[in-house]
Design a protein around this motif. Sequence first.
Motif, PDB file in Angstrom:
ATOM      1  N   ASN A  23       8.623   7.753   2.302  1.00  0.00           N
ATOM      2  CA  ASN A  23       7.746   8.925   2.292  1.00  0.00           C
ATOM      3  C   ASN A  23       8.520  10.186   2.658  1.00  0.00           C
ATOM      4  O   ASN A  23       8.315  11.248   2.072  1.00  0.00           O
ATOM      5  CB  ASN A  23       6.583   8.719   3.275  1.00  0.00           C
ATOM      6  CG  ASN A  23       5.674   7.590   2.858  1.00  0.00           C
ATOM      7  OD1 ASN A  23       4.941   7.683   1.895  1.00  0.00           O
ATOM      8  ND2 ASN A  23       5.730   6.490   3.598  1.00  0.00           N
ATOM      9  N   THR A  36       1.251   7.104   7.908  1.00  0.00           N
ATOM     10  CA  THR A  36       1.737   7.981   6.848  1.00  0.00           C
ATOM     11  C   THR A  36       0.818   9.182   6.679  1.00  0.00           C
ATOM     12  O   THR A  36       1.273  10.307   6.460  1.00  0.00           O
ATOM     13  CB  THR A  36       1.845   7.202   5.529  1.00  0.00           C
ATOM     14  OG1 THR A  36       2.676   6.063   5.722  1.00  0.00           O
ATOM     15  CG2 THR A  36       2.445   8.058   4.436  1.00  0.00           C
ATOM     16  N   LYS A  37      -0.474   8.951   6.771  1.00  0.00           N
ATOM     17  CA  LYS A  37      -1.435  10.057   6.704  1.00  0.00           C
ATOM     18  C   LYS A  37      -1.190  11.048   7.836  1.00  0.00           C
ATOM     19  O   LYS A  37      -1.176  12.267   7.640  1.00  0.00           O
ATOM     20  CB  LYS A  37      -2.857   9.491   6.790  1.00  0.00           C
ATOM     21  CG  LYS A  37      -3.966  10.509   6.536  1.00  0.00           C
ATOM     22  CD  LYS A  37      -5.332   9.895   6.793  1.00  0.00           C
ATOM     23  CE  LYS A  37      -5.613   8.714   5.901  1.00  0.00           C
ATOM     24  NZ  LYS A  37      -5.839   9.133   4.494  1.00  0.00           N
ATOM     25  N   GLU A  81       2.290   1.899  -3.485  1.00  0.00           N
ATOM     26  CA  GLU A  81       1.270   2.433  -4.391  1.00  0.00           C
ATOM     27  C   GLU A  81       0.932   3.877  -4.041  1.00  0.00           C
ATOM     28  O   GLU A  81       0.806   4.732  -4.926  1.00  0.00           O
ATOM     29  CB  GLU A  81       0.014   1.562  -4.316  1.00  0.00           C
ATOM     30  CG  GLU A  81       0.213   0.137  -4.821  1.00  0.00           C
ATOM     31  CD  GLU A  81      -0.988  -0.745  -4.546  1.00  0.00           C
ATOM     32  OE1 GLU A  81      -1.918  -0.284  -3.850  1.00  0.00           O
ATOM     33  OE2 GLU A  81      -1.002  -1.897  -5.027  1.00  0.00           O
ATOM     34  N   ASP A  82       0.791   4.152  -2.746  1.00  0.00           N
ATOM     35  CA  ASP A  82       0.437   5.511  -2.315  1.00  0.00           C
ATOM     36  C   ASP A  82       1.544   6.504  -2.612  1.00  0.00           C
ATOM     37  O   ASP A  82       1.283   7.662  -2.939  1.00  0.00           O
ATOM     38  CB  ASP A  82       0.118   5.518  -0.817  1.00  0.00           C
ATOM     39  CG  ASP A  82      -1.162   4.773  -0.485  1.00  0.00           C
ATOM     40  OD1 ASP A  82      -1.914   4.454  -1.427  1.00  0.00           O
ATOM     41  OD2 ASP A  82      -1.397   4.492   0.701  1.00  0.00           O
ATOM     42  N   ARG A 117       1.405   7.523  -6.191  1.00  0.00           N
ATOM     43  CA  ARG A 117       0.312   8.460  -6.401  1.00  0.00           C
ATOM     44  C   ARG A 117       0.650   9.839  -5.837  1.00  0.00           C
ATOM     45  O   ARG A 117       0.354  10.864  -6.467  1.00  0.00           O
ATOM     46  CB  ARG A 117      -0.974   7.937  -5.749  1.00  0.00           C
ATOM     47  CG  ARG A 117      -2.192   8.814  -6.054  1.00  0.00           C
ATOM     48  CD  ARG A 117      -3.456   8.325  -5.373  1.00  0.00           C
ATOM     49  NE  ARG A 117      -3.385   8.490  -3.929  1.00  0.00           N
ATOM     50  CZ  ARG A 117      -3.277   7.492  -3.074  1.00  0.00           C
ATOM     51  NH1 ARG A 117      -3.219   6.254  -3.514  1.00  0.00           N
ATOM     52  NH2 ARG A 117      -3.228   7.716  -1.782  1.00  0.00           N
ATOM     53  N   ALA A 118       1.297   9.864  -4.671  1.00  0.00           N
ATOM     54  CA  ALA A 118       1.671  11.149  -4.071  1.00  0.00           C
ATOM     55  C   ALA A 118       2.640  11.905  -4.966  1.00  0.00           C
ATOM     56  O   ALA A 118       2.529  13.127  -5.129  1.00  0.00           O
ATOM     57  CB  ALA A 118       2.293  10.920  -2.691  1.00  0.00           C
ATOM     58  N   THR A 139      -2.268  11.790   1.719  1.00  0.00           N
ATOM     59  CA  THR A 139      -3.377  11.083   1.076  1.00  0.00           C
ATOM     60  C   THR A 139      -3.202   9.570   1.162  1.00  0.00           C
ATOM     61  O   THR A 139      -4.060   8.827   0.677  1.00  0.00           O
ATOM     62  CB  THR A 139      -3.500  11.486  -0.403  1.00  0.00           C
ATOM     63  OG1 THR A 139      -2.298  11.111  -1.106  1.00  0.00           O
ATOM     64  CG2 THR A 139      -3.727  12.981  -0.546  1.00  0.00           C
ATOM     65  N   SER A 140      -2.125   9.123   1.777  1.00  0.00           N
ATOM     66  CA  SER A 140      -1.875   7.689   1.917  1.00  0.00           C
ATOM     67  C   SER A 140      -3.031   7.002   2.628  1.00  0.00           C
ATOM     68  O   SER A 140      -3.693   7.578   3.494  1.00  0.00           O
ATOM     69  CB  SER A 140      -0.576   7.455   2.695  1.00  0.00           C
ATOM     70  OG  SER A 140      -0.399   6.082   2.977  1.00  0.00           O
ATOM     71  N   ARG A 141      -3.247   5.746   2.296  1.00  0.00           N
ATOM     72  CA  ARG A 141      -4.284   4.943   2.961  1.00  0.00           C
ATOM     73  C   ARG A 141      -3.780   4.319   4.258  1.00  0.00           C
ATOM     74  O   ARG A 141      -4.559   3.694   4.983  1.00  0.00           O
ATOM     75  CB  ARG A 141      -4.771   3.852   2.004  1.00  0.00           C
ATOM     76  CG  ARG A 141      -5.531   4.382   0.801  1.00  0.00           C
ATOM     77  CD  ARG A 141      -5.644   3.322  -0.281  1.00  0.00           C
ATOM     78  NE  ARG A 141      -4.346   3.038  -0.886  1.00  0.00           N
ATOM     79  CZ  ARG A 141      -4.130   2.023  -1.726  1.00  0.00           C
ATOM     80  NH1 ARG A 141      -5.113   1.202  -2.033  1.00  0.00           N
ATOM     81  NH2 ARG A 141      -2.925   1.831  -2.238  1.00  0.00           N
ATOM     82  N   THR A 171       0.827  -1.207   0.000  1.00  0.00           N
ATOM     83  CA  THR A 171       0.000   0.000   0.000  1.00  0.00           C
ATOM     84  C   THR A 171       0.858   1.253   0.000  1.00  0.00           C
ATOM     85  O   THR A 171       0.556   2.225  -0.716  1.00  0.00           O
ATOM     86  CB  THR A 171      -0.940   0.002   1.224  1.00  0.00           C
ATOM     87  OG1 THR A 171      -1.733  -1.185   1.212  1.00  0.00           O
ATOM     88  CG2 THR A 171      -1.862   1.209   1.210  1.00  0.00           C
ATOM     89  N   ILE A 172       1.930   1.258   0.784  1.00  0.00           N
ATOM     90  CA  ILE A 172       2.806   2.430   0.835  1.00  0.00           C
ATOM     91  C   ILE A 172       3.449   2.676  -0.526  1.00  0.00           C
ATOM     92  O   ILE A 172       3.541   3.819  -0.988  1.00  0.00           O
ATOM     93  CB  ILE A 172       3.869   2.257   1.933  1.00  0.00           C
ATOM     94  CG1 ILE A 172       3.235   2.433   3.309  1.00  0.00           C
ATOM     95  CG2 ILE A 172       5.011   3.257   1.752  1.00  0.00           C
ATOM     96  CD1 ILE A 172       4.178   2.207   4.458  1.00  0.00           C
TER      97      ILE A 172
END
Length: 741
Positions: A249, A671-672, A189-190, A193-194, A665-667, A186-187
């Motif tokens: 991140n 991280t959010k 992928e996020d 996107r970031a 915006t991470s899921r 998930t990280i």
Amino acid sequence: MPEVKKTPRGSGEGAFTRFVTARPRLSLLLALLVTALAVVAGSGVADRMGSGGWEDPDARSGYAARALEREFPASQPNLLLLVQARPEVGGAGVDDPAVTAEADRLTARLAAEVQVTGVGSYWQTKLPALRSEDGRQALISARVLGDEKTATEVLDRIAPQFEGVHGPVEVSLGGPVAVQREITTTIQEDLLRAELIALPVTLVLLVLVFGSAIAALLPLGVGIIAILGTNAVLRGLTEFTEVSVFAMNLTTALGLGLAIDYALFIVRRFREELAAGREPVAAVGATLRTAGRTVLFSSLTVAVALSAMLLFPMYFLRSFAYAGIAVVLIAAAAALVLLPAALVLLGERVNSLELRRLWRRGRPAGAPDGGEGRGWARSAALVMRRAPLFALATTIGLLLLGLPFLGVKFGTVDDRQLPKTAASHLVQQEIRDGFPGSPGAGLVVLAEGKASTSEYEGYRARLADLPGAVRAEGPVTSGEYAYFTVLGEGEAVGPQTQDLVAEVRGVEAPFDTAVTGQAAVLVDAQDAIAEKLPWALALIVAATLLLVFLLTGSVLIPLQAVLLNALSLTAMFGAVVWVFQEGNLSGFLSFTATGDIETTLPVLMFCIAFGLSMDYGVFLISRIKEEYDRTGDHEGAVRAGLARTGGLITAAAVILAVVMVAIGTSRVTNTKMLGLGIALAVLMDAMVVRSLLVPAVMKLTGRATWWAPGPLRRLHERFGLSEGEPAAVPAEPAKVPAGVG
């Protein structure tokens, strides 16, 4: 009026300018080659990173966990197969013969897998804790051997064989290994996107700041170099130590944010020198003597703040230090070496591709526009006229925003870091809601040394009699080792279970004991942080005081910098508790509130946010110092310093906040929290502390701001540096290029 001081030119200064301007094309070609090598060296770095690192590896809980994995692998399952009966094909419940037969077959297949041990199931043991209360689901548990990377590779290999429909049952995967794998994926992928969000938005903002597409592309190029270079450094570090995937991140955020900050100030000062009539090489030299020095000091202060995390034993925190120090130093090096080379080649063309002609009609590219600077000067004058009011109101407001942090509760990372739709989160939620007891709430006690049956039984009885214990089970023995399980009344890492850890550790035993379990790991992590935190704070404060003193020669300004920077973080810490611990805005921000904050996050956020606050503080203070040295007018220097840097600091803060919000915006909840919390801290520092509190406090302290005792003054004269011209500085203030006042 005090004597106006000049900063002497160092002999190495001219040599450095000649170094970066002598062969600019060669410098840029070498940079291109190094960047290409960094792309190759850093490829696949995320796949080599771990998703844990929150525990203290040297603690007794860690020792117990490793010993139990070695001697009793079934006691520490990290993989769970949630087996659900399918009534539509004859699976009436988990005790149905067809379901039992298929579950036994799956259990045997799992036990036969390489690197998998300690396999057990409800159908073998008939333990009520492994069967759901409605009888529709049951568990198969196992231990996947190896470190995080190895365990994830094993799960990647075997998962397709077990997930999905198998005749009368449907199987889903859960447990720590599955959660770690999904967090890592998930990280990655996020993060992609970031980056896709942050890069174009940042470019647009840079165009708005500079007006020129060429000038806007330069900071973005420095940021990309910093990110790629840091990925290569992290890839190398994974060969020697564990590195957290979360650190990527920070690489993106600081790589873009700080590189853009540094490039903004370099390019801005270069354009200012061009507007003052200097030739490109001379303009680069003046830029390096002024803004270049500030960038150097700023990068050192940020790196020191981040290096404090190296003192902690958790590799999660240490990973952020690795990534942060690397990205800061690479960004500074690119801004001080490669960027000047590009500016020499560009010269006046740095103002090319003007994109704001619609509202700058009739004005040539790069022409000065002091409107914004005058606005900041008027704002500073207003604040200083009402300095006591602004200082008191701002301080009280910031302290009030930080009040929720007084109710902070600390916890550990679990599947609820993931979105509610994540597969492993769904499995763990099914277990929490549908199975008896509180999965994961138990403490495991490792016993070492020979003991008789009566001694074991007496120890178990004393554990069961503890006030916070519901029951104690065991022992399970193997040679000179044994283990007991103690189930408590509270949640897995709640206050009651944490208290139970101390109670269990206080029970007398005729053998050596070590306690582990989620709550024990959390207690040990808190103890490790409490032990190292004073040293980390002392390092940050001492280094900050020293660096700011070397920059300013003042005793009071370094103290102001530390106190005001710390004050600027109160809103961030208050918001973290109010939003993420208490769950306010959880629906809007799409996360699951757990009622606590992961133990290491406040330390991490403090180090990052303090470093970034010092970044902006150094830029402002150095320009005020330059003006004060030139004119000897304290209040005028504050007004001029804010006029020349206020707009630029605000622009830099907004750009960095955009990058951090993109990270936010991470899921993944941590991280959010990191992204949105740092974005808030940066904006509060730039728009409140630098704009209101700094001028108010400097007005109140007056010319005493610049005082230092004789020995320290002589020390600064010998070793100190400042953002000032070495020789003749124009009597009139240098003109400010359009849009960057």
